[in-house]
Design a protein around this motif. Structure first.
Motif, short mmCIF file in Angstrom:
data_model
loop_
_atom_site.label_atom_id
_atom_site.label_comp_id
_atom_site.label_asym_id
_atom_site.label_seq_id
_atom_site.Cartn_x
_atom_site.Cartn_y
_atom_site.Cartn_z
N SER A 8 0.82 -1.22 0.00
CA SER A 8 0.00 0.00 0.00
C SER A 8 0.84 1.27 0.00
N GLN A 9 2.10 1.17 0.38
CA GLN A 9 2.95 2.35 0.53
C GLN A 9 3.03 3.23 -0.73
N PRO A 10 3.29 2.66 -1.91
CA PRO A 10 3.36 3.53 -3.09
C PRO A 10 2.03 4.22 -3.39
N LEU A 11 0.93 3.54 -3.13
CA LEU A 11 -0.39 4.13 -3.37
C LEU A 11 -0.64 5.28 -2.39
N LEU A 12 -0.29 5.08 -1.13
CA LEU A 12 -0.45 6.15 -0.15
C LEU A 12 0.47 7.33 -0.45
N ASN A 13 1.67 7.04 -0.93
CA ASN A 13 2.58 8.12 -1.32
C ASN A 13 1.99 8.93 -2.48
N ALA A 14 1.32 8.26 -3.42
CA ALA A 14 0.67 8.96 -4.53
C ALA A 14 -0.47 9.84 -4.02
N VAL A 15 -1.24 9.34 -3.06
CA VAL A 15 -2.32 10.14 -2.46
C VAL A 15 -1.71 11.36 -1.78
N GLN A 16 -0.65 11.16 -1.02
CA GLN A 16 0.04 12.26 -0.33
C GLN A 16 0.49 13.32 -1.33
N LYS A 17 1.06 12.87 -2.43
CA LYS A 17 1.56 13.79 -3.46
C LYS A 17 0.41 14.57 -4.10
N GLN A 18 -0.70 13.88 -4.35
CA GLN A 18 -1.84 14.52 -5.02
C GLN A 18 -2.60 15.46 -4.09
N LEU A 19 -2.86 15.04 -2.85
CA LEU A 19 -3.70 15.81 -1.94
C LEU A 19 -2.92 16.65 -0.93
N VAL A 21 -1.99 15.53 1.81
CA VAL A 21 -2.24 14.79 3.06
C VAL A 21 -2.77 13.41 2.69
N VAL A 22 -2.80 12.54 3.66
CA VAL A 22 -3.42 11.22 3.47
C VAL A 22 -4.60 11.15 4.44
N PRO A 23 -5.81 11.42 3.94
CA PRO A 23 -6.98 11.36 4.82
C PRO A 23 -7.13 9.97 5.46
N ASN A 24 -7.79 9.95 6.61
CA ASN A 24 -7.95 8.71 7.37
C ASN A 24 -8.63 7.60 6.58
N LEU A 25 -9.54 7.94 5.68
CA LEU A 25 -10.18 6.91 4.85
C LEU A 25 -9.12 6.10 4.10
N PHE A 26 -8.16 6.78 3.51
CA PHE A 26 -7.11 6.09 2.74
C PHE A 26 -6.23 5.24 3.64
N TYR A 154 -20.07 2.91 3.75
CA TYR A 154 -20.13 1.68 4.54
C TYR A 154 -18.81 1.41 5.26
N ILE A 155 -17.70 1.58 4.55
CA ILE A 155 -16.38 1.36 5.16
C ILE A 155 -16.21 2.27 6.38
N ASN A 156 -16.53 3.54 6.20
CA ASN A 156 -16.35 4.50 7.30
C ASN A 156 -17.32 4.23 8.45
N SER A 157 -18.52 3.81 8.14
CA SER A 157 -19.49 3.51 9.20
C SER A 157 -19.08 2.26 9.98
N VAL A 158 -18.63 1.24 9.27
CA VAL A 158 -18.19 0.00 9.93
C VAL A 158 -16.98 0.28 10.82
N ALA A 159 -16.02 1.03 10.30
CA ALA A 159 -14.76 1.25 11.01
C ALA A 159 -14.82 2.41 11.99
N LEU A 160 -15.89 3.19 11.96
CA LEU A 160 -15.98 4.40 12.79
C LEU A 160 -14.74 5.27 12.58
N THR A 161 -14.43 5.52 11.31
CA THR A 161 -13.25 6.29 10.93
C THR A 161 -13.27 7.66 11.60
N GLU A 162 -12.15 8.02 12.21
CA GLU A 162 -12.04 9.33 12.83
C GLU A 162 -12.08 10.40 11.74
N ILE A 163 -12.95 11.38 11.93
CA ILE A 163 -13.14 12.44 10.93
C ILE A 163 -11.97 13.42 11.01
N ASP A 164 -11.32 13.61 9.88
CA ASP A 164 -10.18 14.51 9.81
C ASP A 164 -10.44 15.70 8.87
#
Length: 174
Positions: A8-19, A21-26, A154-164
């Motif tokens: 997952s690291q390269p994908l998260l790095n791409a998200v970081q580069k694009q946004l 930040v890496v939101p908690n969902l990712f 659904y993913i966020n509701s199941v995991a109770l993702t912390e809102i950032d």
């Protein structure tokens, strides 16, 4: 980010580069490299589709409201205002299942019907969105946006993702 699987690291790095930040969902979805790749793939493909960013955000807001996903309402309220340049009245109209823009209103209303009926809509519903100017490809994209946003809800509701993002809740719609 460093605690995510290696794949997952390269994908998260791409998200970081694009946004920036890496939101908690990712971060959450990164626990499954396959799920992260699938999410980023579909999301990225749909950004290249025929629906403008504003309509995509409108649909995301409507679906998040229907599904009661505070994480996605918070994220898409922020993205809708800051990236898609939707004003507060438009965002509230989207959360109520419509739009102040006549063409976008047809797309959002159609998306709401698809979400509420879990895809079991009528020929009249399809005709109505087409009469508003959407072609077959755009209708398919609307349905895909409903599916993608339902998945993140659904993913966020199941995991109770912390809102950032600045917090918005489903209960805040009048």
């Amino acid at each position: 980010m460093n605690d995510a699987p290696v794949a997952s690291q390269p994908l998260l790095n791409a998200v970081q580069k694009q946004l920036g930040v890496v939101p908690n969902l990712f971060r959450l979805v990164a626990q499954s490299p396959a799920a992260l790749e699938g999410y980023l793939g579909m999301s990225g493909a749909l950004t290249k589709g025929a629906l403008p960013a504003q309509t995509r955000e409108r649909i995301a807001l409507a679906v998040a409201q229907i599904n009661g996903c505070d994480y996605c309402l918070s994220a898409h309220t922020y993205l809708g205002a800051n990236l898609a340049h939707l004003d507060a009245a438009e965002i509230m109209a989207n959360r109520r299942g419509g739009s102040t823009d006549p063409k976008a209103d047809a797309a959002v209303r159609f998306a709401v019907k698809v979400a509420q009926a879990r895809g079991h809509i009528s020929d009249d519903d399809v005709r109505a969105v087409k009469l508003a100017g959407y072609d077959d490809g755009q209708v398919i994209e609307i349905v895909q946006h409903v599916a993608l946003n339902t998945w993140t809800n659904y993913i966020n509701s199941v995991a109770l993702t912390e809102i950032d993002f600045p917090i918005v809740t489903a209960a805040q719609v009048a």
